[in-house]
Design an enzyme around this catalytic site. Structure first.
Site, PDB file in Angstrom:
ATOM      1  N   PRO A   9       0.793  -1.230   0.000  1.00 50.45           N
ATOM      2  CA  PRO A   9       0.000   0.000   0.000  1.00 50.45           C
ATOM      3  C   PRO A   9       0.826   1.280   0.000  1.00 50.45           C
ATOM      4  O   PRO A   9       1.862   1.361   0.655  1.00 50.45           O
ATOM      5  CB  PRO A   9      -0.829  -0.098   1.291  1.00 50.45           C
ATOM      6  CG  PRO A   9      -0.132  -1.101   2.131  1.00 50.45           C
ATOM      7  CD  PRO A   9       0.526  -2.060   1.184  1.00 50.45           C
ATOM      8  N   ASN A  10       0.332   2.226  -0.761  1.00 52.73           N
ATOM      9  CA  ASN A  10       0.863   3.594  -0.870  1.00 52.73           C
ATOM     10  C   ASN A  10       2.168   3.678  -1.668  1.00 52.73           C
ATOM     11  O   ASN A  10       2.644   4.774  -1.956  1.00 52.73           O
ATOM     12  CB  ASN A  10       1.056   4.231   0.522  1.00 52.73           C
ATOM     13  CG  ASN A  10      -0.243   4.292   1.289  1.00 52.73           C
ATOM     14  OD1 ASN A  10      -1.239   4.794   0.768  1.00 52.73           O
ATOM     15  ND2 ASN A  10      -0.277   3.767   2.501  1.00 52.73           N
ATOM     16  N   ARG A  17       4.953  10.809  -2.745  1.00 55.10           N
ATOM     17  CA  ARG A  17       4.619  10.596  -1.342  1.00 55.10           C
ATOM     18  C   ARG A  17       5.838  10.896  -0.460  1.00 55.10           C
ATOM     19  O   ARG A  17       6.875  10.262  -0.622  1.00 55.10           O
ATOM     20  CB  ARG A  17       4.233   9.125  -1.190  1.00 55.10           C
ATOM     21  CG  ARG A  17       4.119   8.645   0.216  1.00 55.10           C
ATOM     22  CD  ARG A  17       4.132   7.127   0.277  1.00 55.10           C
ATOM     23  NE  ARG A  17       3.866   6.696   1.619  1.00 55.10           N
ATOM     24  CZ  ARG A  17       4.145   5.497   2.090  1.00 55.10           C
ATOM     25  NH1 ARG A  17       4.669   4.574   1.303  1.00 55.10           N
ATOM     26  NH2 ARG A  17       3.884   5.178   3.337  1.00 55.10           N
ATOM     27  N   TYR A  22      10.953   9.008   1.159  1.00 54.19           N
ATOM     28  CA  TYR A  22      10.976   7.924   0.159  1.00 54.19           C
ATOM     29  C   TYR A  22      11.620   8.319  -1.173  1.00 54.19           C
ATOM     30  O   TYR A  22      11.709   7.482  -2.073  1.00 54.19           O
ATOM     31  CB  TYR A  22       9.552   7.429  -0.099  1.00 54.19           C
ATOM     32  CG  TYR A  22       8.901   6.857   1.150  1.00 54.19           C
ATOM     33  CD1 TYR A  22       9.379   5.698   1.728  1.00 54.19           C
ATOM     34  CD2 TYR A  22       7.816   7.496   1.762  1.00 54.19           C
ATOM     35  CE1 TYR A  22       8.803   5.173   2.878  1.00 54.19           C
ATOM     36  CE2 TYR A  22       7.232   6.992   2.909  1.00 54.19           C
ATOM     37  CZ  TYR A  22       7.728   5.831   3.468  1.00 54.19           C
ATOM     38  OH  TYR A  22       7.164   5.315   4.604  1.00 54.19           O
ATOM     39  N   ASN A  71       8.065  -5.487  -0.527  1.00 52.75           N
ATOM     40  CA  ASN A  71       7.915  -4.321   0.334  1.00 52.75           C
ATOM     41  C   ASN A  71       6.434  -4.238   0.654  1.00 52.75           C
ATOM     42  O   ASN A  71       5.638  -3.761  -0.167  1.00 52.75           O
ATOM     43  CB  ASN A  71       8.397  -3.040  -0.339  1.00 52.75           C
ATOM     44  CG  ASN A  71       8.343  -1.850   0.614  1.00 52.75           C
ATOM     45  OD1 ASN A  71       7.737  -1.938   1.684  1.00 52.75           O
ATOM     46  ND2 ASN A  71       8.971  -0.751   0.238  1.00 52.75           N
ATOM     47  N   ALA A  74       2.896  -0.685   5.007  1.00 57.90           N
ATOM     48  CA  ALA A  74       2.383  -0.721   6.380  1.00 57.90           C
ATOM     49  C   ALA A  74       1.881  -2.106   6.790  1.00 57.90           C
ATOM     50  O   ALA A  74       1.845  -2.421   7.995  1.00 57.90           O
ATOM     51  CB  ALA A  74       1.264   0.304   6.534  1.00 57.90           C
ATOM     52  N   GLU A  95      12.520  -9.343   2.447  1.00 60.66           N
ATOM     53  CA  GLU A  95      11.726  -8.187   2.901  1.00 60.66           C
ATOM     54  C   GLU A  95      12.544  -6.923   2.655  1.00 60.66           C
ATOM     55  O   GLU A  95      13.719  -6.864   3.029  1.00 60.66           O
ATOM     56  CB  GLU A  95      11.422  -8.328   4.396  1.00 60.66           C
ATOM     57  CG  GLU A  95      10.717  -7.119   4.993  1.00 60.66           C
ATOM     58  CD  GLU A  95      10.523  -7.254   6.505  1.00 60.66           C
ATOM     59  OE1 GLU A  95      10.658  -8.375   7.045  1.00 60.66           O
ATOM     60  OE2 GLU A  95      10.245  -6.219   7.136  1.00 60.66           O
ATOM     61  N   HIS A  97      12.610  -2.517   2.658  1.00 61.81           N
ATOM     62  CA  HIS A  97      12.041  -1.198   2.973  1.00 61.81           C
ATOM     63  C   HIS A  97      12.966  -0.122   2.436  1.00 61.81           C
ATOM     64  O   HIS A  97      14.197  -0.247   2.527  1.00 61.81           O
ATOM     65  CB  HIS A  97      11.863  -1.018   4.483  1.00 61.81           C
ATOM     66  CG  HIS A  97      10.973  -2.055   5.068  1.00 61.81           C
ATOM     67  ND1 HIS A  97       9.613  -2.039   4.888  1.00 61.81           N
ATOM     68  CD2 HIS A  97      11.255  -3.180   5.760  1.00 61.81           C
ATOM     69  CE1 HIS A  97       9.092  -3.098   5.470  1.00 61.81           C
ATOM     70  NE2 HIS A  97      10.056  -3.812   6.007  1.00 61.81           N
ATOM     71  N   ARG A 104      12.656   5.120  12.757  1.00 62.90           N
ATOM     72  CA  ARG A 104      11.375   5.820  12.686  1.00 62.90           C
ATOM     73  C   ARG A 104      10.489   5.447  13.883  1.00 62.90           C
ATOM     74  O   ARG A 104      10.996   4.963  14.899  1.00 62.90           O
ATOM     75  CB  ARG A 104      10.721   5.505  11.332  1.00 62.90           C
ATOM     76  CG  ARG A 104      11.620   5.942  10.154  1.00 62.90           C
ATOM     77  CD  ARG A 104      10.974   5.650   8.829  1.00 62.90           C
ATOM     78  NE  ARG A 104       9.757   6.431   8.655  1.00 62.90           N
ATOM     79  CZ  ARG A 104       8.840   6.171   7.719  1.00 62.90           C
ATOM     80  NH1 ARG A 104       9.024   5.159   6.879  1.00 62.90           N
ATOM     81  NH2 ARG A 104       7.767   6.922   7.613  1.00 62.90           N
TER      82      ARG A 104
HETATM   83  C1  DQA Z   1       8.110   1.200   4.073  1.00 63.66           C
HETATM   84  C2  DQA Z   1       8.139   1.438   5.593  1.00 63.66           C
HETATM   85  C3  DQA Z   1       6.777   1.202   6.195  1.00 63.66           C
HETATM   86  O1  DQA Z   1       6.806   1.424   7.591  1.00 63.66           O
HETATM   87  C4  DQA Z   1       5.751   2.138   5.581  1.00 63.66           C
HETATM   88  O2  DQA Z   1       4.476   1.854   6.087  1.00 63.66           O
HETATM   89  C5  DQA Z   1       5.761   2.116   4.094  1.00 63.66           C
HETATM   90  C6  DQA Z   1       7.047   2.048   3.404  1.00 63.66           C
HETATM   91  C7  DQA Z   1       9.459   1.553   3.412  1.00 63.66           C
HETATM   92  O3  DQA Z   1       9.667   1.115   2.291  1.00 63.66           O
HETATM   93  O4  DQA Z   1      10.284   2.254   3.996  1.00 63.66           O
HETATM   94  O5  DQA Z   1       4.725   2.237   3.448  1.00 63.66           O
HETATM   95  O6  DQA Z   1       7.849  -0.163   3.832  1.00 63.66           O
END
Ligand code: DQA
Length: 138
Positions: A9-10, A17, A22, A71, A74, A95, A97, A104
């Site tokens: 998501p996102n 964003r 990011y 990735n 959230a 995994e 990020h 954070r």
């Molecule tokens: C994320 C880190 C997560 O905590 C966050 O919710 C994201 C992006 C990252 O790539 O740094 O959406 O996965």
């Protein structure tokens, strides 16, 4: 070698964003460079904002692909279902990020999916995905 990249998501909003966190680049733009850098690797890409769609993608690719780069956004911090989906398929998962989640908020320090993955890469910006490709190609 076939690797499935899955963004949660996102992450469709990368480039727009929170660019201070990011970066200013869209994932599609980055992916073009990544594919050019690894012409021998088939890099398939899927993004969804819906947990069930991410699970369906893991089911679809997890028996065919040589590896998964996930990735989960959230959902990383909430999803037992994604953990179970990764455990249900033979493909090894990394995994990933973009940000260093450990620098954070505390709620980002816990991952429900790390234990179902071969390894975790975080904090290197979009380069985290390239490092994951390297890890899967070892
Ligand atoms: C994320 C880190 C997560 O905590 C966050 O919710 C994201 C992006 C990252 O790539 O740094 O959406 O996965």
């Amino acid at each position: 070698m076939r690797i499935q990249i899955i963004n949660g998501p996102n992450l469709n909003l990368l480039g727009r964003r929170e660019p201070d966190v990011y970066g200013a680049r869209s994932f599609e733009d980055y992916l073009t460079d990544l594919r050019a850098r690894y012409p021998e690797v088939q890099l398939d890409y899927f993004q969804s904002n819906h947990e069930g769609d991410l699970i369906d993608c893991i089911h679809r690719c997890g028996f065919e692909a040589d590896g998964i780069i996930l990735n989960a956004g959230a959902y990383t911090h909430t999803s037992v279902a994604l953990h179970d989906a990764l455990r249900a398929v033979p493909a090894p998962a990394i995994e990933v990020h973009i940000s260093n989640v450990h620098q954070r908020e505390e709620f980002r320090h816990r991952s429900f999916i790390s234990a179902a993955c071969r390894g975790v890469i975080c904090g290197f910006g979009l380069d985290s995905y390239r490092l994951a490709v390297e890890a899967l190609c070892l």
